[in-house]
Write an enzyme that holds these catalytic residues in place. Sequence first.
Site, PDB file in Angstrom:
ATOM      1  N   ALA A  11       0.804  -1.214   0.000  1.00 29.40           N
ATOM      2  CA  ALA A  11       0.000   0.000   0.000  1.00 29.40           C
ATOM      3  C   ALA A  11       0.842   1.271   0.000  1.00 29.40           C
ATOM      4  O   ALA A  11       0.370   2.329  -0.415  1.00 29.40           O
ATOM      5  CB  ALA A  11      -0.932   0.007   1.210  1.00 29.40           C
ATOM      6  N   SER A  12       2.096   1.192   0.454  1.00 29.42           N
ATOM      7  CA  SER A  12       2.912   2.402   0.531  1.00 29.42           C
ATOM      8  C   SER A  12       4.117   2.382  -0.398  1.00 29.42           C
ATOM      9  O   SER A  12       4.696   3.443  -0.670  1.00 29.42           O
ATOM     10  CB  SER A  12       3.402   2.622   1.973  1.00 29.42           C
ATOM     11  OG  SER A  12       4.190   1.528   2.408  1.00 29.42           O
ATOM     12  N   SER A  13       4.521   1.193  -0.878  1.00 28.09           N
ATOM     13  CA  SER A  13       5.685   1.143  -1.754  1.00 28.09           C
ATOM     14  C   SER A  13       5.681  -0.142  -2.558  1.00 28.09           C
ATOM     15  O   SER A  13       4.951  -1.090  -2.251  1.00 28.09           O
ATOM     16  CB  SER A  13       6.990   1.238  -0.945  1.00 28.09           C
ATOM     17  OG  SER A  13       7.155   0.091  -0.123  1.00 28.09           O
ATOM     18  N   GLY A  14       6.517  -0.158  -3.586  1.00 20.57           N
ATOM     19  CA  GLY A  14       6.676  -1.351  -4.404  1.00 20.57           C
ATOM     20  C   GLY A  14       8.142  -1.605  -4.678  1.00 20.57           C
ATOM     21  O   GLY A  14       8.986  -0.699  -4.570  1.00 20.57           O
ATOM     22  N   ASP A 234      -0.493 -10.754  -1.595  1.00 22.62           N
ATOM     23  CA  ASP A 234       0.800 -10.758  -0.914  1.00 22.62           C
ATOM     24  C   ASP A 234       0.831 -11.688   0.296  1.00 22.62           C
ATOM     25  O   ASP A 234       1.865 -12.318   0.580  1.00 22.62           O
ATOM     26  CB  ASP A 234       1.245  -9.336  -0.547  1.00 22.62           C
ATOM     27  CG  ASP A 234       0.194  -8.527   0.190  1.00 22.62           C
ATOM     28  OD1 ASP A 234      -0.818  -9.093   0.650  1.00 22.62           O
ATOM     29  OD2 ASP A 234       0.375  -7.297   0.296  1.00 22.62           O
ATOM     30  N   THR A 235      -0.299 -11.821   1.005  1.00 19.93           N
ATOM     31  CA  THR A 235      -0.317 -12.773   2.120  1.00 19.93           C
ATOM     32  C   THR A 235      -0.192 -14.205   1.610  1.00 19.93           C
ATOM     33  O   THR A 235       0.451 -15.045   2.242  1.00 19.93           O
ATOM     34  CB  THR A 235      -1.610 -12.622   2.942  1.00 19.93           C
ATOM     35  OG1 THR A 235      -1.729 -11.273   3.398  1.00 19.93           O
ATOM     36  CG2 THR A 235      -1.589 -13.546   4.151  1.00 19.93           C
ATOM     37  N   THR A 256       2.588  -4.373   9.896  1.00 19.57           N
ATOM     38  CA  THR A 256       1.650  -3.426  10.517  1.00 19.57           C
ATOM     39  C   THR A 256       0.441  -4.174  11.057  1.00 19.57           C
ATOM     40  O   THR A 256      -0.087  -3.858  12.126  1.00 19.57           O
ATOM     41  CB  THR A 256       1.200  -2.373   9.485  1.00 19.57           C
ATOM     42  OG1 THR A 256       2.357  -1.706   8.984  1.00 19.57           O
ATOM     43  CG2 THR A 256       0.250  -1.372  10.103  1.00 19.57           C
ATOM     44  N   ASN A 293      -7.202 -12.024  11.013  1.00 19.54           N
ATOM     45  CA  ASN A 293      -6.523 -10.730  10.945  1.00 19.54           C
ATOM     46  C   ASN A 293      -6.579 -10.060  12.307  1.00 19.54           C
ATOM     47  O   ASN A 293      -7.676  -9.825  12.835  1.00 19.54           O
ATOM     48  CB  ASN A 293      -7.223  -9.822   9.927  1.00 19.54           C
ATOM     49  CG  ASN A 293      -6.886 -10.161   8.508  1.00 19.54           C
ATOM     50  OD1 ASN A 293      -6.755 -11.318   8.153  1.00 19.54           O
ATOM     51  ND2 ASN A 293      -6.758  -9.137   7.673  1.00 19.54           N
ATOM     52  N   GLN A 301       4.693   1.534  15.739  1.00 25.90           N
ATOM     53  CA  GLN A 301       4.941   2.515  14.679  1.00 25.90           C
ATOM     54  C   GLN A 301       4.365   3.876  15.056  1.00 25.90           C
ATOM     55  O   GLN A 301       4.991   4.920  14.816  1.00 25.90           O
ATOM     56  CB  GLN A 301       4.339   2.018  13.367  1.00 25.90           C
ATOM     57  CG  GLN A 301       5.015   0.778  12.803  1.00 25.90           C
ATOM     58  CD  GLN A 301       4.203   0.094  11.715  1.00 25.90           C
ATOM     59  OE1 GLN A 301       3.092   0.511  11.392  1.00 25.90           O
ATOM     60  NE2 GLN A 301       4.737  -0.981  11.151  1.00 25.90           N
TER      61      GLN A 301
END
Length: 480
Positions: A11-14, A234-235, A256, A293, A301
Site C-alpha cells: 500500500a505504501s511502496s513497491g 501478498d499474504t 503493521t 486478521n 509505529q
Amino acid sequence: MTYHVAIDIGASSGRVILADTSNGLTLTELHRFKNGFSKIDGHDRWNVTQLTEEILKGLEKVKAAGIDNCTIGIDTWAVDYVLLDEEGKLLAEPVAYRDARTQGVMDQVFAKIPKEEVYSKTGIQFLNFNTLYQLYAEDRDLLEKTKDILLIPDYLAYRLTGKKVGEVTNVSTTQYLNIHSRAYDKDLLDVAGISGDKLPELIETGQVIGQILPELYDSYDLPQAQVIAVATHDTGSAVVGVPATTDNWAYLSSGTWSLIGVENDKPMATEAAFAENYTNEWGAYKTYRFLKNITGMWAVQEIARMLDYQYSFAEMAEQAYQVEPFLQYINLNDDRFTNPDNMIEEIQAACRESNQIVPETVGELVMCVYSNLALAYAHEWKVLERLTGRELEVLHIVGGGSNVKLLNQLTADVIGKPVVAGPGEATALGNIMVQMLTSGELKDLKEARHWLSQNQELSRYEPQPIADRDHLKQYQKTVF
C-alpha cells in the site's frame, strides 16, 4: 531458468527484486518506488497507471543488469480492482479500499442475503472493504460501460501480457468465490449487481499467463520474460514463503497487521469459525489459508511517530528489554487503537481506566505493546487449536516483524511452543518459489519450503519460564 523477478507492491511502496538461483539464492533489489492513494473525483484512488510505468522501469533495470531472460511474478494487496472498457482501457483509476464509499454497505447486502449464508458460501471473513461490498457501491454508469473487471495484480499482468485472468488466491478475498464449487457465486454477484461475464477466467497459482507483449519492446529495453501467476495476494505469497519442515505448524505474517493461521487442504466454514470471524482465503496449490486478521506493529509505529522518530525501532526494543513484561493487559484490537490522535495517550488512558500500571517511558510503552501482542497471539493460538482440533507444534513468524527478537521470545513464552522467526522477505521469496516450481527447479511446495529453510538464516526461540500460562488467563479475563 535461474533468474526470477518478484514484483512486490504494497500500500505504501513497491519493489522489483531479482533472484539468482544458479547457486543457492541471491536477492537484489533493483528498483523501489512509492505507492499510495490520493483524492480524485471525490474518492481515494490508486495510480495504477504510474505503477505500470514503475514496473517497466524496474524491468529495464533487470535488463541493464545483464539479464536477458527471466520469469516474472506479481503480488499486491487484495480486494481492489479496475474497470476496463471495450478497448481494454481504464475507465478510471481504481478506488482504494480505505475509501468511505462502503460505509454501511454490508448491512444493505445482508438485507438481501443473510450474513450466515455469505459465510457458508465463501468462508471469507467480513471486512467492509471486501470487493463484494465495493462493487455493490460502485458507480452504476461506470459499470454499464465496463467490459472487464480485474483485480490489481491481474491488471498489472494484463498490461504486460495482454491476457485477462483472475488468480485464485487473490480473487478469493473478494467474497464472491464459492468454496464448494471453486467458481464465481452467481447469487452473490446478483446481489452486487454484477454480470459474471465481466469477470476473468480463474487460474490457479503457478500457471503461465504469457510472454511480455512485443509492442512493449518498442518503448522499453526489456528482457525476454514469461509472466507467471504466483500467489498474487501478498499474504498468499508470504505463506508460500514459510520455511516449514514439519507437518503441524502455524504461521504469523507479521507487519503493521498480523495474520495468524494454518494451512489447510480443505476449507473450514463452520459455525465456530464464523463466530470467531476466521477466514478461508485460498492458498497456492489448492490449499486454504485459515487465518485471523489482528493488529500488529501498528501501535509501536505510532509510538515512534508520536516521538518524532527520535528513536529507531531497535533502540525502542532495547529500552523495552529493561522493563518487566506483562504489567498491563489491554486489547490492542479494540477500535480505540485503530487510528487514535495520539497512540501514547490512548494506551495510557486504557491502562488508567482499568486501574493498571500506566506506562510512561519509551521502554514501558513498547513493552506494554509487545506483551499484549504476544498475549493476543497466544489467544488466537488457542482458538486455532480448538477450531482445527489439533495441537500445534511450532509457530513460524515471517515478515518484517520477525526481526523483533523480544516479541518473538515473549510469544514463545506465552504459547509454550517454539517460535521460528524468518524470513523477513517471505512475500518476495514466496513469489520467487512459485516461479521456481513452474520452471521445474523445485518439485513441489514441500521441497520448496525445505529448500528455503536451507537458504535462509532463521532464528529459533524456545519457551522460557519468564511468562507462565497464568498471564494468558488474566489477559483473556481482562480483555474478553
